[in-house]
Write a protein that holds these residues in place. Structure first.
Motif, PDB file in Angstrom:
ATOM      1  N   GLY A  82     -17.108  -4.361  -3.662  1.00  0.00           N
ATOM      2  CA  GLY A  82     -16.540  -5.287  -2.707  1.00  0.00           C
ATOM      3  C   GLY A  82     -16.298  -4.635  -1.368  1.00  0.00           C
ATOM      4  N   GLY A  83     -15.819  -5.434  -0.433  1.00  0.00           N
ATOM      5  CA  GLY A  83     -15.511  -4.906   0.886  1.00  0.00           C
ATOM      6  C   GLY A  83     -14.118  -4.304   0.932  1.00  0.00           C
ATOM      7  N   MET A  84     -13.972  -3.228   1.673  1.00  0.00           N
ATOM      8  CA  MET A  84     -12.686  -2.565   1.792  1.00  0.00           C
ATOM      9  C   MET A  84     -11.788  -3.337   2.749  1.00  0.00           C
ATOM     10  SD  MET A  84     -10.676  -0.234   0.901  1.00  0.00           S
ATOM     11  CE  MET A  84      -9.082   0.331   1.442  1.00  0.00           C
ATOM     12  N   VAL A  85     -10.558  -3.611   2.312  1.00  0.00           N
ATOM     13  CA  VAL A  85      -9.547  -4.272   3.131  1.00  0.00           C
ATOM     14  C   VAL A  85      -8.335  -3.354   3.177  1.00  0.00           C
ATOM     15  CG1 VAL A  85      -8.120  -6.325   3.448  1.00  0.00           C
ATOM     16  CG2 VAL A  85     -10.388  -6.541   2.389  1.00  0.00           C
ATOM     17  N   TRP A  86      -8.004  -2.859   4.360  1.00  0.00           N
ATOM     18  CA  TRP A  86      -6.959  -1.848   4.480  1.00  0.00           C
ATOM     19  C   TRP A  86      -5.549  -2.419   4.509  1.00  0.00           C
ATOM     20  CZ3 TRP A  86      -7.648   3.102   3.627  1.00  0.00           C
ATOM     21  CH2 TRP A  86      -8.935   3.642   3.763  1.00  0.00           C
ATOM     22  N   ALA A  87      -5.385  -3.652   4.948  1.00  0.00           N
ATOM     23  CA  ALA A  87      -4.039  -4.201   5.164  1.00  0.00           C
ATOM     24  C   ALA A  87      -3.167  -4.136   3.902  1.00  0.00           C
ATOM     25  CB  ALA A  87      -4.133  -5.629   5.694  1.00  0.00           C
ATOM     26  N   PRO A  88      -3.617  -4.651   2.745  1.00  0.00           N
ATOM     27  CA  PRO A  88      -2.738  -4.588   1.568  1.00  0.00           C
ATOM     28  C   PRO A  88      -2.445  -3.168   1.105  1.00  0.00           C
ATOM     29  CG  PRO A  88      -4.940  -5.344   0.957  1.00  0.00           C
ATOM     30  CD  PRO A  88      -4.884  -5.347   2.446  1.00  0.00           C
ATOM     31  N   VAL A  89      -3.402  -2.272   1.301  1.00  0.00           N
ATOM     32  CA  VAL A  89      -3.181  -0.877   0.909  1.00  0.00           C
ATOM     33  C   VAL A  89      -2.085  -0.259   1.761  1.00  0.00           C
ATOM     34  CG1 VAL A  89      -4.241   1.399   0.723  1.00  0.00           C
ATOM     35  CG2 VAL A  89      -5.562  -0.638   0.106  1.00  0.00           C
ATOM     36  N   VAL A  90      -2.164  -0.470   3.059  1.00  0.00           N
ATOM     37  CA  VAL A  90      -1.151   0.080   3.966  1.00  0.00           C
ATOM     38  C   VAL A  90       0.222  -0.526   3.677  1.00  0.00           C
ATOM     39  CG1 VAL A  90      -0.443   0.248   6.386  1.00  0.00           C
ATOM     40  CG2 VAL A  90      -2.844   0.588   5.766  1.00  0.00           C
ATOM     41  N   VAL A  91       0.251  -1.834   3.439  1.00  0.00           N
ATOM     42  CA  VAL A  91       1.529  -2.499   3.154  1.00  0.00           C
ATOM     43  C   VAL A  91       2.154  -1.945   1.874  1.00  0.00           C
ATOM     44  CG1 VAL A  91       2.577  -4.698   2.501  1.00  0.00           C
ATOM     45  CG2 VAL A  91       0.984  -4.606   4.416  1.00  0.00           C
ATOM     46  N   LEU A  92       1.354  -1.787   0.838  1.00  0.00           N
ATOM     47  CA  LEU A  92       1.882  -1.267  -0.431  1.00  0.00           C
ATOM     48  C   LEU A  92       2.387   0.170  -0.279  1.00  0.00           C
ATOM     49  CD1 LEU A  92      -0.683  -2.700  -2.999  1.00  0.00           C
ATOM     50  CD2 LEU A  92       1.737  -3.276  -2.821  1.00  0.00           C
ATOM     51  N   LEU A  93       1.670   0.976   0.504  1.00  0.00           N
ATOM     52  CA  LEU A  93       2.140   2.340   0.748  1.00  0.00           C
ATOM     53  C   LEU A  93       3.461   2.340   1.508  1.00  0.00           C
ATOM     54  CD1 LEU A  93      -1.207   4.151   1.688  1.00  0.00           C
ATOM     55  CD2 LEU A  93       0.138   4.434  -0.410  1.00  0.00           C
ATOM     56  N   ALA A  94       3.588   1.446   2.472  1.00  0.00           N
ATOM     57  CA  ALA A  94       4.843   1.346   3.222  1.00  0.00           C
ATOM     58  C   ALA A  94       5.978   0.873   2.316  1.00  0.00           C
ATOM     59  CB  ALA A  94       4.668   0.387   4.404  1.00  0.00           C
ATOM     60  N   VAL A  95       5.681  -0.095   1.465  1.00  0.00           N
ATOM     61  CA  VAL A  95       6.698  -0.595   0.532  1.00  0.00           C
ATOM     62  C   VAL A  95       7.144   0.511  -0.413  1.00  0.00           C
ATOM     63  CG1 VAL A  95       7.061  -2.134  -1.436  1.00  0.00           C
ATOM     64  CG2 VAL A  95       6.002  -3.009   0.643  1.00  0.00           C
ATOM     65  N   SER A  96       6.187   1.278  -0.924  1.00  0.00           N
ATOM     66  CA  SER A  96       6.549   2.367  -1.844  1.00  0.00           C
ATOM     67  C   SER A  96       7.422   3.396  -1.138  1.00  0.00           C
ATOM     68  CB  SER A  96       5.292   3.026  -2.415  1.00  0.00           C
ATOM     69  OG  SER A  96       4.531   3.651  -1.396  1.00  0.00           O
ATOM     70  N   GLY A  97       7.095   3.728   0.116  1.00  0.00           N
ATOM     71  CA  GLY A  97       7.915   4.662   0.876  1.00  0.00           C
ATOM     72  C   GLY A  97       9.325   4.144   1.090  1.00  0.00           C
ATOM     73  N   ALA A  98       9.446   2.849   1.420  1.00  0.00           N
ATOM     74  CA  ALA A  98      10.770   2.264   1.645  1.00  0.00           C
ATOM     75  C   ALA A  98      11.588   2.252   0.351  1.00  0.00           C
ATOM     76  CB  ALA A  98      10.620   0.837   2.185  1.00  0.00           C
ATOM     77  N   LEU A  99      10.948   1.950  -0.766  1.00  0.00           N
ATOM     78  CA  LEU A  99      11.650   1.929  -2.046  1.00  0.00           C
ATOM     79  C   LEU A  99      12.144   3.328  -2.432  1.00  0.00           C
ATOM     80  CD1 LEU A  99       9.339  -0.491  -4.067  1.00  0.00           C
ATOM     81  CD2 LEU A  99      11.658  -0.967  -3.259  1.00  0.00           C
TER      82      LEU A  99
END
Length: 538
Positions: free
Chosen positions: A506-523
């Motif tokens: 499939g095609g790479m979509v960066w937005a959800p990956v970046v959001v999840l990484l940010a969420v994990s950092g905040a948690l």
């Protein structure tokens, strides 16, 4: 071994039923403590079984399609190794083939956790010594733990038998008893291991290792035969489950084999429990060197978790090779069945069937790796509740430094697992190393998000830390059976894995990956902040 005051003296003057004094009270206590965890486990185990007939009816609507599916599955050694041989072409038989062994594995995990939690873990934390000071028989804690496991497995058996009865009462009963029987078999095995080791974590790890070896034996045996008759298959308790042959001429005598193993292991556990003192074990921990070699909190975390990291890493490498070896035959497995193709594409994306299959396997590895990160993060909670963290923090070691050592192992270990799993997939497939490794790295964002949630619970809400297991289990269930049931997207989006791009292919979509990484950092940040402010659990 040093006797515990109030325990050995009491039990030495009594026998028979007095050895079980207090069992009822301890059973009620165990069920109360597990009033959330056990129902969740039971519903997950039974739910994945009961969800199968509907999805299979969609995939194989006619008898001819089911017969062809049975022929193609049995002709593929990789599929036999992954699941088991197919013994019948009815919806019930296909359901038992598709999910029976995996439901038994989940029942086994549930059971070993329950037994170790209420035996060795109670002794390790010192609670059992306090309880044993009252009129509690020597074997009462073990009996209560096994009865708690029995209650949970009986509930699984009733739900499976009742829910599958529409496909045939005899097959439903055989399947339900097979799954529950496997759970009790590993419950009594965990009871034995709990007598041998001084650590609850080691007891769980060793029993889980036996469970993993049982799956490998079953897979090796099934890969070589189409009728489940291999010696290797019969050496595995999981091979016994498939050989019950629910909905395909039930072999009731195999249930007697499982029952005999449960009784034999239970007798061994009871004998061992009566020959040791509370807190002691038959395999005591070896003393460390006269001069310590661990100089940092990170070094201590690595020393405590290195065995777990090694075991998980080897498991992911082997699993990756097996899954990768199946990729070339993915198109043959699916054949012309449009419904099956749709299920795989919902799991792995709309690219070619081989890429979709690889994406599905990458997703499965990612969801399993989330169990590792949760277990590793919860080691912090275990160190705290067992009061081993307190003497460490009494020295010149801050809480963040102490927690950081364990979190590096947890989050770094998850990254390592996905890299090793991707390497195994590429080796098994024989090509596409770069795309497969990239797909595995994308999964890390969702894995870390679940790890971050576990850190938040441990740091800010330690009483609810065990809830991290429930969240990981729900995400696993959504990713596993959601595509087969064609759940709406809003349900799939409850899992962080549902937001990731379907790779490779499939095609790479960066937005959800970046959001999840940010969420994990905040948690993680919120969890560490909570850990700094609150008191330690005593």
């Amino acid at each position: 071994m040093t006797a515990v005051p109030g325990t050995s003296a009491f039990t030495s003057r009594t026998g028979g039923s007095r050895q079980l004094s207090g069992t009822g009270v301890l059973l009620r206590l165990a069920l109360r403590r597990d009033r959330v965890m056990l129902p969740v486990w039971v519903l997950i185990v039974a739910g994945i079984v009961l969800a199968m007939p509907g999805s299979l009816e969609q995939a194989y609507g006619t008898g001819a399609e089911r017969a062809e599916a049975m022929r193609s599955m049995n002709a593929n050694s990789s599929m036999r190794a992954l699941y088991s041989p197919v013994f019948g072409d009815s919806i019930g038989a296909l359901s038992a083939w598709r999910i029976g062994v995996y439901a038994a594995i989940l029942a086994a995990v549930m059971s070993l956790i329950v037994v170790v939690r209420h035996t060795r873990e109670e002794e390790e934390t010192g609670r059992q010594e306090m309880i044993s000071a009252a009129m509690v028989g020597r074997r009462a804690p073990l009996t209560a733990a096994l009865l708690a496991a029995f209650v949970a497995n009986a509930a699984v058996a009733l739900l499976v038998a009742g829910g599958m009865a529409g496909q045939g009462a005899a097959g439903a009963l055989a399947l339900g008893l097979g799954v529950a029987g496997t759970g009790m078999l590993f419950a009594t095995m965990a009871a034995i291991v709990a007598q041998l080791t001084e650590s609850a974590r080691l007891a769980k790890g060793l029993t889980s290792g036996v469970l993993g070896a049982a799956y490998v034996l079953k897979a090796a045996g099934d890969a070589g035969t189409e009728d489940g008759s291999s010696v290797l298959t019969w050496l595995s308790p999981l091979g016994w489950v498939e050989n019950i042959r629910a909905y395909a001429g039930e072999r009731w005598w195999v249930l007697l084999l499982i029952g005999a193993a449960v009784v034999a292991q239970g007798a061994v556990a009871y004998n061992l429990a009566g020959r040791r003192d509370v807190g002691m074990s038959f395999l005591p921990t070896r003393p460390g060197p006269a001069k310590g070699r661990i100089a940092t909190a990170g070094g201590l975390a690595w020393r405590l978790q290195r065995g777990s990291v090694l075991g998980w890493t080897l498991g992911f490498l082997v699993s990756g090779v097996v899954f990768g070896g199946m990729a070339e035959g993915a198109a043959d497995i699916v054949g012309d069945n449009a419904n099956t193709r749709d299920i795989i594409e919902r799991m792995g994306g709309q690219s070619g069937i081989t890429d979709a299959f690889l994406a599905t396997m990458v997703g499965m590895l990612g969801m399993i790796a989330s169990l590792y990160v949760v277990a590793s993060v919860l080691r912090l909670h275990g160190e705290e509740t067992s009061q081993r963290a307190e003497p460490v923090l009494a020295n010149a070691v801050g809480r963040l430094r102490w927690a950081g050592g364990h979190l590096v192992i947890a989050f770094g270990g998850a990254l390592l697992l996905m890299l090793v799993g991707g390497l195994g997939l590429a080796l098994g497939y024989g090509k596409d190393l770069g795309p497969i490794m990239g797909a595995c790295l994308v999964q890390v964002a969702a894995i870390w998000a679940l790890g971050g949630l576990a850190v938040l619970l441990v740091g800010a809400f330690p009483g609810a830390a065990v809830g991290a297991w429930a969240v990981a289990g729900v995400c696993l269930a959504i990713g596993w059976i959601g595509p087969a049931l064609d759940l709406p997207q809003v349900a799939m989006d409850l899992s962080p894995f549902g937001h990731l791009p379907k790779l490779p292919g499939g095609g790479m979509v960066w937005a959800p990956v970046v959001v999840l990484l940010a969420v994990s950092g905040a948690l993680v940040a919120a969890g560490l902040a909570g850990l700094r402010r609150r008191d330690l659990i005593s």
